[in-house]
Scaffold this active site. Sequence first.
Site, PDB file in Angstrom:
ATOM      1  CB  ALA A 126      45.427  51.246  26.218  1.00  0.00           C
ATOM      2  CD  GLU A 369      34.498  49.203  32.465  1.00  0.00           C
ATOM      3  OE1 GLU A 369      34.629  48.444  33.438  1.00  0.00           O
ATOM      4  OE2 GLU A 369      34.507  50.439  32.517  1.00  0.00           O
TER       5      GLU A 369
HETATM    6  N1  COS Z   1      40.031  37.238  37.792  1.00  0.00           N
HETATM    7  C1  COS Z   1      41.183  36.535  37.881  1.00  0.00           C
HETATM    8  N2  COS Z   1      41.619  35.705  36.917  1.00  0.00           N
HETATM    9  C2  COS Z   1      40.847  35.549  35.840  1.00  0.00           C
HETATM   10  C3  COS Z   1      39.636  36.242  35.681  1.00  0.00           C
HETATM   11  C4  COS Z   1      39.234  37.110  36.725  1.00  0.00           C
HETATM   12  N3  COS Z   1      38.092  37.794  36.652  1.00  0.00           N
HETATM   13  N4  COS Z   1      39.086  35.899  34.508  1.00  0.00           N
HETATM   14  C5  COS Z   1      39.913  35.021  33.932  1.00  0.00           C
HETATM   15  N5  COS Z   1      40.975  34.819  34.742  1.00  0.00           N
HETATM   16  C6  COS Z   1      42.108  33.922  34.506  1.00  0.00           C
HETATM   17  C7  COS Z   1      41.643  32.468  34.517  1.00  0.00           C
HETATM   18  O1  COS Z   1      41.672  31.949  35.823  1.00  0.00           O
HETATM   19  C8  COS Z   1      42.651  31.824  33.613  1.00  0.00           C
HETATM   20  O2  COS Z   1      43.826  31.632  34.364  1.00  0.00           O
HETATM   21  P1  COS Z   1      44.970  30.546  33.949  1.00  0.00           P
HETATM   22  O3  COS Z   1      45.962  31.273  33.141  1.00  0.00           O
HETATM   23  O4  COS Z   1      45.532  30.137  35.252  1.00  0.00           O
HETATM   24  O5  COS Z   1      44.286  29.463  33.189  1.00  0.00           O
HETATM   25  C9  COS Z   1      42.910  32.893  32.591  1.00  0.00           C
HETATM   26  O6  COS Z   1      42.585  34.148  33.199  1.00  0.00           O
HETATM   27  C10 COS Z   1      42.113  32.735  31.328  1.00  0.00           C
HETATM   28  O7  COS Z   1      40.762  32.634  31.669  1.00  0.00           O
HETATM   29  P2  COS Z   1      39.641  32.281  30.607  1.00  0.00           P
HETATM   30  O8  COS Z   1      40.011  31.025  29.908  1.00  0.00           O
HETATM   31  O9  COS Z   1      38.309  32.393  31.277  1.00  0.00           O
HETATM   32  O10 COS Z   1      39.852  33.494  29.593  1.00  0.00           O
HETATM   33  P3  COS Z   1      39.213  33.790  28.202  1.00  0.00           P
HETATM   34  O11 COS Z   1      40.275  34.206  27.287  1.00  0.00           O
HETATM   35  O12 COS Z   1      38.267  32.718  27.798  1.00  0.00           O
HETATM   36  O13 COS Z   1      38.433  35.135  28.583  1.00  0.00           O
HETATM   37  C11 COS Z   1      36.528  36.477  29.108  1.00  0.00           C
HETATM   38  C12 COS Z   1      37.150  35.105  28.932  1.00  0.00           C
HETATM   39  C13 COS Z   1      35.232  36.498  28.324  1.00  0.00           C
HETATM   40  C14 COS Z   1      36.235  36.604  30.595  1.00  0.00           C
HETATM   41  C15 COS Z   1      37.412  37.662  28.703  1.00  0.00           C
HETATM   42  O14 COS Z   1      37.860  37.501  27.405  1.00  0.00           O
HETATM   43  C16 COS Z   1      36.676  38.994  28.814  1.00  0.00           C
HETATM   44  O15 COS Z   1      36.442  39.506  29.913  1.00  0.00           O
HETATM   45  N6  COS Z   1      36.313  39.585  27.670  1.00  0.00           N
HETATM   46  C17 COS Z   1      35.729  40.924  27.643  1.00  0.00           C
HETATM   47  C18 COS Z   1      36.788  41.952  27.652  1.00  0.00           C
HETATM   48  C19 COS Z   1      36.266  43.301  27.981  1.00  0.00           C
HETATM   49  O16 COS Z   1      35.489  43.493  28.907  1.00  0.00           O
HETATM   50  N7  COS Z   1      36.715  44.283  27.226  1.00  0.00           N
HETATM   51  C20 COS Z   1      36.366  45.647  27.444  1.00  0.00           C
HETATM   52  C21 COS Z   1      37.593  46.427  27.746  1.00  0.00           C
HETATM   53  S1  COS Z   1      37.294  47.933  28.515  1.00  0.00           S
HETATM   54  S2  COS Z   1      36.042  48.870  27.399  1.00  0.00           S
END
Ligand code: COS
Length: 385
Positions: A126, A369
């Site tokens: 969730a 996702e």
């Molecule tokens: N693995 C490990 N760490 C990760 C990571 C990954 N795949 N992606 C991001 N991080 C970490 C980064 O390294 C960063 O770490 P610090 O706290 O040390 O700075 C932190 O998380 C934030 O990263 P970032 O700035 O890239 O995060 P954002 O908030 O900009 O998020 C995306 C970017 C687009 C990747 C994220 O919001 C996302 O995946 N969105 C889609 C969500 C999704 O798929 N929802 C569906 C749910 S299930 S139906």
Amino acid sequence: MTDPWHMLSEEERLFCDVLERLCAERIAPRAAETDETARFVHDQLATLGGAGMMGANLPEEYGGGGISAPALLRAVAIVAGACGSTASALTAHYLATDSILIGGTEAQKQALLPGAAEGRALGAFALTEPTAGSDPADMKTRARREGGGWRLEGAKCFISNGAVADFLVVYAVTDPARAHRGISAFIVPKGTPGLSAGAPERTMGLKGGHVFTLGLDCHLPEDALLGGVEGQGFKTAMQVLDNGRIEVAAQCLGLAEAAMATAIAYAKDRVIGGQPLTDRQAIRFMIADMGLAFQSARLLAQDAARQRDAAHKGGGRFSLAASMAKLHASEAAGRIADTALQLLGGYGYTRDFPVERIVRDLRIMRIYEGSSEIQRSIISAQLLA
Ligand code: COS
């Protein structure tokens, strides 16, 4: 042609062969009825539990299959080829168990994973909220310390398995001042007072894999905090989604292969004006395009799976490969299923063939996702870094 799954061990091949037979005998024959009735796929998940599939994503030490990521890719594709709804509920369960595997304490893993792997306890993940889908860091669900435990308050939406799951992994803000670093995860068992759910959403496809809106106003014990530490939730969720995106690619492969197989069988069988359809160049070109799209999607997904195994052994991230695999497979599978429907003509639009259901089941793959737009953002950020 070389075996496209040559990287699987003998044992993994045997596992997939047994699974394929089981799915053909017990799951595929119910796929159309599941779509018509929109009944949750309880029985199908029980069948998969008996085959070891509910824990195929987990290591043996927690009762899991301990198979490689390419073998998991193949296995999930087999399930999806039989029934998209079943594969969707199964992979939602993996998101929950992966959350515990990646972020949980040893005690939490020992308490929850063996039962989940056996199929005795179904999980849900969730994360998404009404105003935080693509940007989960902006979530509003809050967890505050209360009476030696936690008060969890908020709402989640589009939660696969939400109201049927035996346990949920719920992501919530514990420290609003720290943005994504202030997000933590909590284990919420079914029946927790204050956990409520609406009726399943009336979706376009995957009708037997229910998604719910959840309300949360719960008291949780201290040890509900995943990993026993605050602030790790966002990272855990992102790592889980890297795995999950390869599993979405797997669902796309299974559904696309089923659509393509239906179209090829139809083209070989159907005679128009004394000529089989396969004599016509327009039809042969459609088959070529489907084959090319499928092959490219499979290769990218297999590459992502290999990188997933390498990253799990040696550390590091495989986000680029996972996002490319998910983006390409979901878009390629959409084109394949649409082409298959076109090849079948009017019959493709009827429920006499599975293709129209596959078209509907596949549409969400470009959304859940992480939408195609989010995958493009991740891919470009990784390439620019
Ligand atoms: N693995 C490990 N760490 C990760 C990571 C990954 N795949 N992606 C991001 N991080 C970490 C980064 O390294 C960063 O770490 P610090 O706290 O040390 O700075 C932190 O998380 C934030 O990263 P970032 O700035 O890239 O995060 P954002 O908030 O900009 O998020 C995306 C970017 C687009 C990747 C994220 O919001 C996302 O995946 N969105 C889609 C969500 C999704 O798929 N929802 C569906 C749910 S299930 S139906």
